[in-house]
Design an enzyme around this catalytic site. Structure first.
Site, PDB file in Angstrom:
ATOM      1  N   GLY A 134      -7.983   8.824   9.706  1.00  0.00           N
ATOM      2  CA  GLY A 134      -8.253   8.882  11.139  1.00  0.00           C
ATOM      3  C   GLY A 134      -9.288   9.898  11.570  1.00  0.00           C
TER       4      GLY A 134
ATOM      5  N   ALA B 136      -9.599   5.375   4.181  1.00  0.00           N
ATOM      6  CA  ALA B 136      -9.414   6.557   5.040  1.00  0.00           C
ATOM      7  C   ALA B 136     -10.710   7.309   5.303  1.00  0.00           C
ATOM      8  CB  ALA B 136      -8.385   7.510   4.457  1.00  0.00           C
ATOM      9  N   GLY B 137     -10.887   7.642   6.557  1.00  0.00           N
ATOM     10  CA  GLY B 137     -12.004   8.489   6.969  1.00  0.00           C
ATOM     11  C   GLY B 137     -13.302   7.747   7.226  1.00  0.00           C
TER      12      GLY B 137
ATOM     13  N   ASN C 158      -9.674   1.195   9.616  1.00  0.00           N
ATOM     14  CA  ASN C 158      -8.779   0.944  10.748  1.00  0.00           C
ATOM     15  C   ASN C 158      -9.299   1.613  12.012  1.00  0.00           C
ATOM     16  OD1 ASN C 158      -6.696   0.627  12.592  1.00  0.00           O
ATOM     17  ND2 ASN C 158      -5.086   1.114  11.193  1.00  0.00           N
ATOM     18  N   THR C 159      -9.124   2.935  12.101  1.00  0.00           N
ATOM     19  CA  THR C 159      -9.416   3.660  13.336  1.00  0.00           C
ATOM     20  C   THR C 159     -10.818   3.380  13.876  1.00  0.00           C
ATOM     21  OG1 THR C 159      -7.936   5.411  12.603  1.00  0.00           O
ATOM     22  CG2 THR C 159      -9.454   5.966  14.377  1.00  0.00           C
TER      23      THR C 159
ATOM     24  N   LYS D 297       0.875  -1.173   0.000  1.00  0.00           N
ATOM     25  CA  LYS D 297       0.000   0.000   0.000  1.00  0.00           C
ATOM     26  C   LYS D 297       0.909   1.218   0.000  1.00  0.00           C
ATOM     27  CE  LYS D 297      -3.193   2.776   2.612  1.00  0.00           C
ATOM     28  NZ  LYS D 297      -3.793   3.043   3.926  1.00  0.00           N
TER      29      LYS D 297
END
Lengths: 260, 82
Positions: free
Chosen positions: A156, A182-183, A204-205, A95
């Protein structure tokens, strides 16, 4: 079935492994998510904890290992990290992340394209993290990217899909899989991306910092599944004017004449 | 005579020298190989990548690669990340 870099994935949910409270929680969340692709980062060994090794908590038979180049600020640094990642993982999955500004962590399009070209030549399976720019997506695809990873919102932030308009164009044009990255802060965000026709999402987050990361991983798996099923089923088109769901003809009695 | 050479001195019949390990100075004996340093640090060699002066060292060369004064060594491994 989703195929990237010659590998077939049953699950369209990819998981980041950052910010989990423990390896045990991470492992359980990965299992609950059903994911078959997890991302990891490269960092200097903490010489105070020389045996602390995330690899021991991950099952590489079940998951493709996708090292990222987080921390790289330009193409040169990303390429150096890519080669270290390949040496460490023994595989060519990558990635690609090039984020010069630590405040926004937005990807540098010029350096990302430059690094993609070079890493593809060096035999890497490159999945570049990119801003949701349809023209850039085409350029990366032409450079040999195995998939493109446009952002929903900055890393994040849990802000969701703020780039829906551009992502729709990217999905419409792309010949390679589109992974929204992301986001994504809630299962509904993931479902939206999948309903739009994204091939997969990377989360992820939103999972790792949830009150119960394992339950949240399950919720994301369900949302991704629901969104994908809805996309395949074919979503109804949008209209600005009301379209009655019930028939407007066939009254029951004259007293109900207003129904006509 | 260079500054680096001036930093050499003898102790227990071994030349002592300095490398930069993960950005910090680290004193080692001059006969030390990558494998010996990993062992001293308690780092399992299977879980890390060794980069020496920006060149990746393959694991089968750890035992035969001797460290030199002023080497820049990076010990890298996977951590959680998105």
């Amino acid at each position: 079935m989703l195929t990237i870099g010659g590998h077939t994935f049953n699950s369209r949910l990819f998981l980041g492994t950052g910010k989990f409270s423990s390896s045990a929680v991470m492992k359980e969340a990965i299992e609950a998510s059903g994911t078959e692709m997890v991302t990891v980062a490269l960092r200097r060994v903490d010489l105070e904890n020389p045996e602390d090794d995330i690899m021991s908590a991950l099952d590489r038979d079940k998951c493709v290992f996708l090292p990222n180049t987080s921390g790289a600020r330009n193409a040169e640094e990303a390429i150096r990290l890519a080669h270290l990642a390949r040496a460490a993982s023994g595989s060519s999955w990558l990635k690609l992340e090039v984020t010069p500004d630590p405040r926004t962590l937005l990807p540098d399009p010029v350096e990302t394209l430059k690094a993609t070209e070079e890493l593809v030549r060096a035999g890497f399976i490159v999945l570049p993290y990119m801003n949701a720019d349809p023209i850039l997506a085409l350029r990366l695809q032409d450079a040999g990217a195995a998939a493109v990873m446009p952002l929903g919102s900055p890393i994040g932030t849990n802000q969701g899909i703020l780039t829906a308009f551009q992502i729709e164009i990217i999905i419409d044009q792309a010949r390679v899989p589109v992974v929204v990255d992301a986001g994504i802060g809630a299962p509904s965000h993931a479902a939206l991306a999948m309903e739009m026709g994204a091939d997969a999402v990377l989360v992820n987050t939103a999972i790792s910092v949830a009150g119960d990361p394992v339950a949240m991983a399950r919720a994301f798996a369900q949302a991704v599944e629901a969104g994908r099923t809805a996309f395949v089923a074919g979503m109804g088109s949008r209209s600005k004017q009301a379209q009655a769901s019930s028939p407007l003809t066939g009254t029951l009695t004259t007293d109900l004449g207003f129904l006509a | 005579m260079t500054v680096n050479r001036l930093r050499f001195f003898f102790s227990n019949n071994h030349c002592i020298m300095q490398i930069h390990l993960n950005g910090s100075p680290k004193t080692i004996t001059n006969s030390m190989t990558v494998a010996m340093l990993l062992q001293e640090l308690g780092v399992p060699s299977t879980s890390v990548v060794v980069e020496l002066n920006k060149t990746i060292i393959q694991p089968d060369s750890y035992a035969t690669t001797s460290l030199q004064d002023n080497d820049q060594m990076e010990l890298i491994r996977f951590v959680g990340g998105g």
